[in-house]
Design a protein around this motif. Sequence first.
Motif, PDB file in Angstrom:
ATOM      1  N   ASP A  47      -7.512  -2.799   2.746  1.00 46.96           N
ATOM      2  CA  ASP A  47      -6.747  -2.228   3.861  1.00 46.96           C
ATOM      3  C   ASP A  47      -5.295  -1.878   3.524  1.00 46.96           C
ATOM      4  N   VAL A  48      -4.601  -2.750   2.781  1.00 48.94           N
ATOM      5  CA  VAL A  48      -3.173  -2.446   2.578  1.00 48.94           C
ATOM      6  C   VAL A  48      -2.960  -1.169   1.784  1.00 48.94           C
ATOM      7  N   ASN A  49      -4.003  -0.745   1.083  1.00 45.60           N
ATOM      8  CA  ASN A  49      -3.774   0.395   0.189  1.00 45.60           C
ATOM      9  C   ASN A  49      -4.703   1.582   0.448  1.00 45.60           C
ATOM     10  N   VAL A  50      -5.068   1.799   1.698  1.00 47.50           N
ATOM     11  CA  VAL A  50      -5.907   2.944   2.016  1.00 47.50           C
ATOM     12  C   VAL A  50      -5.062   4.016   2.693  1.00 47.50           C
ATOM     13  N   LYS A  51      -5.091   5.211   2.130  1.00 43.26           N
ATOM     14  CA  LYS A  51      -4.282   6.287   2.711  1.00 43.26           C
ATOM     15  C   LYS A  51      -5.098   7.570   2.853  1.00 43.26           C
ATOM     16  N   LYS A  52      -4.854   8.295   3.960  1.00 51.42           N
ATOM     17  CA  LYS A  52      -5.402   9.642   4.128  1.00 51.42           C
ATOM     18  C   LYS A  52      -4.241  10.617   3.958  1.00 51.42           C
ATOM     19  N   TYR A  53      -4.274  11.394   2.904  1.00 52.05           N
ATOM     20  CA  TYR A  53      -3.218  12.366   2.658  1.00 52.05           C
ATOM     21  C   TYR A  53      -3.652  13.730   3.176  1.00 52.05           C
ATOM     22  N   SER A  54      -2.783  14.370   3.955  1.00 50.82           N
ATOM     23  CA  SER A  54      -3.119  15.736   4.358  1.00 50.82           C
ATOM     24  C   SER A  54      -2.683  16.685   3.236  1.00 50.82           C
ATOM     25  N   THR A  55      -3.375  17.800   3.138  1.00 51.32           N
ATOM     26  CA  THR A  55      -3.112  18.780   2.080  1.00 51.32           C
ATOM     27  C   THR A  55      -3.066  20.157   2.751  1.00 51.32           C
ATOM     28  N   PRO A  56      -2.784  21.198   1.985  1.00 53.55           N
ATOM     29  CA  PRO A  56      -2.817  22.549   2.586  1.00 53.55           C
ATOM     30  C   PRO A  56      -4.182  22.861   3.210  1.00 53.55           C
ATOM     31  N   LYS A  57      -5.244  22.182   2.771  1.00 55.75           N
ATOM     32  CA  LYS A  57      -6.576  22.493   3.323  1.00 55.75           C
ATOM     33  C   LYS A  57      -7.229  21.235   3.903  1.00 55.75           C
ATOM     34  N   HIS A  58      -7.956  20.487   3.084  1.00 52.57           N
ATOM     35  CA  HIS A  58      -8.689  19.322   3.605  1.00 52.57           C
ATOM     36  C   HIS A  58      -8.104  18.022   3.047  1.00 52.57           C
ATOM     37  N   PRO A  59      -8.191  16.906   3.826  1.00 56.80           N
ATOM     38  CA  PRO A  59      -7.534  15.650   3.441  1.00 56.80           C
ATOM     39  C   PRO A  59      -8.112  15.035   2.164  1.00 56.80           C
ATOM     40  N   ILE A  60      -7.270  14.227   1.517  1.00 50.34           N
ATOM     41  CA  ILE A  60      -7.667  13.427   0.358  1.00 50.34           C
ATOM     42  C   ILE A  60      -7.508  11.958   0.738  1.00 50.34           C
ATOM     43  N   VAL A  61      -8.548  11.160   0.464  1.00 46.87           N
ATOM     44  CA  VAL A  61      -8.503   9.733   0.781  1.00 46.87           C
ATOM     45  C   VAL A  61      -8.349   8.941  -0.522  1.00 46.87           C
ATOM     46  N   VAL A  62      -7.363   8.044  -0.546  1.00 42.43           N
ATOM     47  CA  VAL A  62      -7.148   7.173  -1.696  1.00 42.43           C
ATOM     48  C   VAL A  62      -7.187   5.722  -1.226  1.00 42.43           C
ATOM     49  N   ALA A  63      -7.917   4.864  -1.968  1.00 42.16           N
ATOM     50  CA  ALA A  63      -7.944   3.422  -1.652  1.00 42.16           C
ATOM     51  C   ALA A  63      -7.804   2.656  -2.957  1.00 42.16           C
ATOM     52  N   LYS A  64      -6.914   1.667  -2.969  1.00 40.67           N
ATOM     53  CA  LYS A  64      -6.667   0.899  -4.199  1.00 40.67           C
ATOM     54  C   LYS A  64      -6.849  -0.593  -3.942  1.00 40.67           C
ATOM     55  N   SER A  65      -7.430  -1.267  -4.935  1.00 42.73           N
ATOM     56  CA  SER A  65      -7.496  -2.737  -4.851  1.00 42.73           C
ATOM     57  C   SER A  65      -6.143  -3.304  -5.285  1.00 42.73           C
ATOM     58  N   GLU A  66      -5.917  -4.566  -4.898  1.00 43.44           N
ATOM     59  CA  GLU A  66      -4.678  -5.223  -5.329  1.00 43.44           C
ATOM     60  C   GLU A  66      -4.661  -5.264  -6.857  1.00 43.44           C
ATOM     61  N   LYS A  67      -3.547  -4.850  -7.439  1.00 39.50           N
ATOM     62  CA  LYS A  67      -3.458  -4.744  -8.902  1.00 39.50           C
ATOM     63  C   LYS A  67      -3.563  -6.118  -9.571  1.00 39.50           C
ATOM     64  N   ILE A  68      -4.488  -6.253 -10.520  1.00 39.29           N
ATOM     65  CA  ILE A  68      -4.581  -7.464 -11.339  1.00 39.29           C
ATOM     66  C   ILE A  68      -4.140  -7.099 -12.751  1.00 39.29           C
ATOM     67  N   GLU A  69      -3.097  -7.778 -13.241  1.00 32.97           N
ATOM     68  CA  GLU A  69      -2.617  -7.459 -14.590  1.00 32.97           C
ATOM     69  C   GLU A  69      -3.693  -7.809 -15.619  1.00 32.97           C
ATOM     70  N   GLY A  70      -3.738  -7.047 -16.705  1.00 36.17           N
ATOM     71  CA  GLY A  70      -4.650  -7.372 -17.797  1.00 36.17           C
ATOM     72  C   GLY A  70      -6.081  -6.895 -17.598  1.00 36.17           C
ATOM     73  N   LYS A  71      -6.333  -6.311 -16.447  1.00 35.09           N
ATOM     74  CA  LYS A  71      -7.668  -5.765 -16.202  1.00 35.09           C
ATOM     75  C   LYS A  71      -7.602  -4.246 -16.256  1.00 35.09           C
ATOM     76  N   PRO A  72      -8.655  -3.618 -16.776  1.00 35.79           N
ATOM     77  CA  PRO A  72      -8.644  -2.152 -16.791  1.00 35.79           C
ATOM     78  C   PRO A  72      -8.722  -1.588 -15.362  1.00 35.79           C
ATOM     79  N   THR A  73      -8.199  -0.415 -15.208  1.00 30.74           N
ATOM     80  CA  THR A  73      -8.251   0.253 -13.903  1.00 30.74           C
ATOM     81  C   THR A  73      -9.290   1.371 -13.939  1.00 30.74           C
TER      82      THR A  73
END
Lengths: 445, 445
Positions: A43-69
């Motif tokens: 929840d803390v990292n879910v965003k709906k970005y508006s664009t010139p056309k259709h929205p982009i949704v981005v969601a991120k997990s809490e960053k854990i150091e040393g783990k690949p993304t």
Amino acid sequence: MNQLDQLAALLRFPSISAQAEHAADVSECADWLVDKLSGMGLDVNVKKYSTPKHPIVVAKSEKIEGKPTVLIYGHYDVQPVDPIELWTSAPFEPEIRDGKIFARGATDNKGQFFAHILGVEALLKENAGQLPVNVIFLLEGEEEIGSGSLYGFMKEHKEELACDVILVSDTGMAGMDAPTFSYGLRGMACAEIFVKGPSADLHSGSFGGAVKNPITALCELVNSFHDEHGKVAVAGFYDDVAPIAAWEKSMWSTVPGMSAKDLEELTGAKEVVTEDGFTAAECIYARPTLEINGMGGGYQGEGSKTIIPSNAFAKISCRLVPNQNPDVIMGLLKAHVEKHAPKGVEVKFVPGHTGDAYACDPHSEYGQAAQQALEAVFGNKPVLIREGGSIPIIAEMKKVLGADAMMLGMGLPDARIHSPNENFSVELFLKGIELSQSLLRRLGQ
Amino acid sequence: MNQLDQLAALLRFPSISAQAEHAADVSECADWLVDKLSGMGLDVNVKKYSTPKHPIVVAKSEKIEGKPTVLIYGHYDVQPVDPIELWTSAPFEPEIRDGKIFARGATDNKGQFFAHILGVEALLKENAGQLPVNVIFLLEGEEEIGSGSLYGFMKEHKEELACDVILVSDTGMAGMDAPTFSYGLRGMACAEIFVKGPSADLHSGSFGGAVKNPITALCELVNSFHDEHGKVAVAGFYDDVAPIAAWEKSMWSTVPGMSAKDLEELTGAKEVVTEDGFTAAECIYARPTLEINGMGGGYQGEGSKTIIPSNAFAKISCRLVPNQNPDVIMGLLKAHVEKHAPKGVEVKFVPGHTGDAYACDPHSEYGQAAQQALEAVFGNKPVLIREGGSIPIIAEMKKVLGADAMMLGMGLPDARIHSPNENFSVELFLKGIELSQSLLRRLGQ
């Protein structure tokens, strides 16, 4: 709601990105995804970005150091539905028949990326909100129209989207028992051709014989695109085409469902017709094409109307392969159309969207993890193929984010993507959820 | 109601014979004509005959012995209206602008045959119900779809329709100051071609390169219909074509409005393109053609849809000249399509309606009376031409009734018949009423 009901809810949005009247549906679909992703603990990292056309949704997990993304990409927009009359059930009223869920977008791409969302949800539950790796969901609404907004978005949000590897399930699967790892994609160059003859439809008796017919002219032009060997006859078209490696030819000869007979049964085509000197698999995976996607002109209604039509048009698209440059190809197409424009009519060439082809090494560290996860879930060694389709944004991600893509496609040959009665195997949907968990665990070790 | 209001009333019927949903409109238009003809003094002999498709209206004057019988033919059905968006005023709401009445059917053919009805009405009034000749009106509702019912009807009603000469105004007029006598017509052979590829639209990425595209296939086929000299490349197509006489070539070189420049201005075509070795007038009057009247396949909507379409079709029609036999030509077309059918697709050829070409001697006794009447009303010597259009029933009338046709056309080059904004000059409409009276008087002497 169980996992299948949640998928059905997602499939009910008529999120057709190509048609302006569906813009609101696309946006509502994005809202639904935001709710889903927020509700499962990102929840803390879910965003709906508006664009010139259709929205982009981005969601991120809490960053854990040393783990690949791991960046998990998908698109929630879908193709148009016509010819609507050929659908057995309504395209946006999901219906389960014979173990498949039928709806536009079921396989391309809602069902596939949603399996990853549910996989991540399961991992979050099982480890009290802890994931084995860092996850970024990147969900766009313009893939079917060329991902126009995502290109700029990725550059602007380069840091937010920084990742080590990309996971995408938006490609084909050779068969239920043939888990498939795709390490390449074809690129794309779309265009439209408009031919104008007389300023209005003319009586074909009063004028026939003295006025060039724009349909006839367009047919001459279209006919000039190919030679009698099934090769594209546009000058320079093959100049940069990368050759097919020996190991690819032998691997591809083993891919199930790619024989002429299999493809004829699958498609209903009278006879498989390929470019001279190449197998169907080679043509689809690694040879460029020029297709007429649509064409129209004159009277198409009931009965006959004896006219010389005022104009005609064609929608064309090329599938490109490494190392063809889409902008170069677009220039060659334009030059070809101008050179072959028949006399007596006006010909207009309108460039459309383009995308680079893509290929990576399937034997990399990440690639091997993906192959292991596939084998673990499906019980068979995966086949390594290149995808005939295009996800131009994958090549762009490589450029902007510097990460390669693991393409673990679950699009079965009879999924009918882009066609009436598109569907997704329920079993495959559930296996996809497993696959997502298995792979993310391996990448976390 | 004045004469122009009566024409407007007739033009309000959307009597489109090709479209099933307009069948009732066609029939109501016939009823209106029956009322009109009955009301003007032919009442005892006005009949509306039902046919397998659209009604035929016959009206006869009281037989006077020793006078020639003139059969006046016309058709009250009209062409479809699309593209509707190009009409300035609605096609079935007649509107007068710049001295022209705009409506579908204004020139083709309601305005022209109605002028003769009003001419006969005037003669009836002036001689207390006595006409200088015997008159038979024969008005059909299927001309735009091949006059299917009229052929059988004429044979059945041979006696009722017995006549010495036929009067038809359904042809072109070179210009307001160029009264035109047409002594020939082109014939017709219509057909449709259907090309079937895969059983449903396919994703052009997943299958592109291995499946023949039905649009590409249809373009190959259409392209095979013509050679680079603008000649029809169907084997045997020209075998029976009658040559053009020297006097015709020189007469036609004087017809106003037929220069390349005139035709380019009139049609808006970028450049007049003719069969090599013939002028535009020669091509339109006396050379056969093969036109694509309509073509469609794949995605024609907004945006792009990257498919290999399932099928494509084309509507074709040939204009034929003396002495081509439409059935022979249809056979040649079918053979050509079968011979040139591209591999990988299924091609179906569906024959449509046909009609014979026609020509008679413009210097006959009746022909001379017609030329005199034209000169009397318009003040100029008429031009003698052959019509590029087709009225197949004229050739059939010659066969069944043994009478030749005086074709006194009033279709001006800018009348836009079969096109948006069809119109008829009001002045011409009134002159047509005069012409009818002048000619019938001469024939009665």
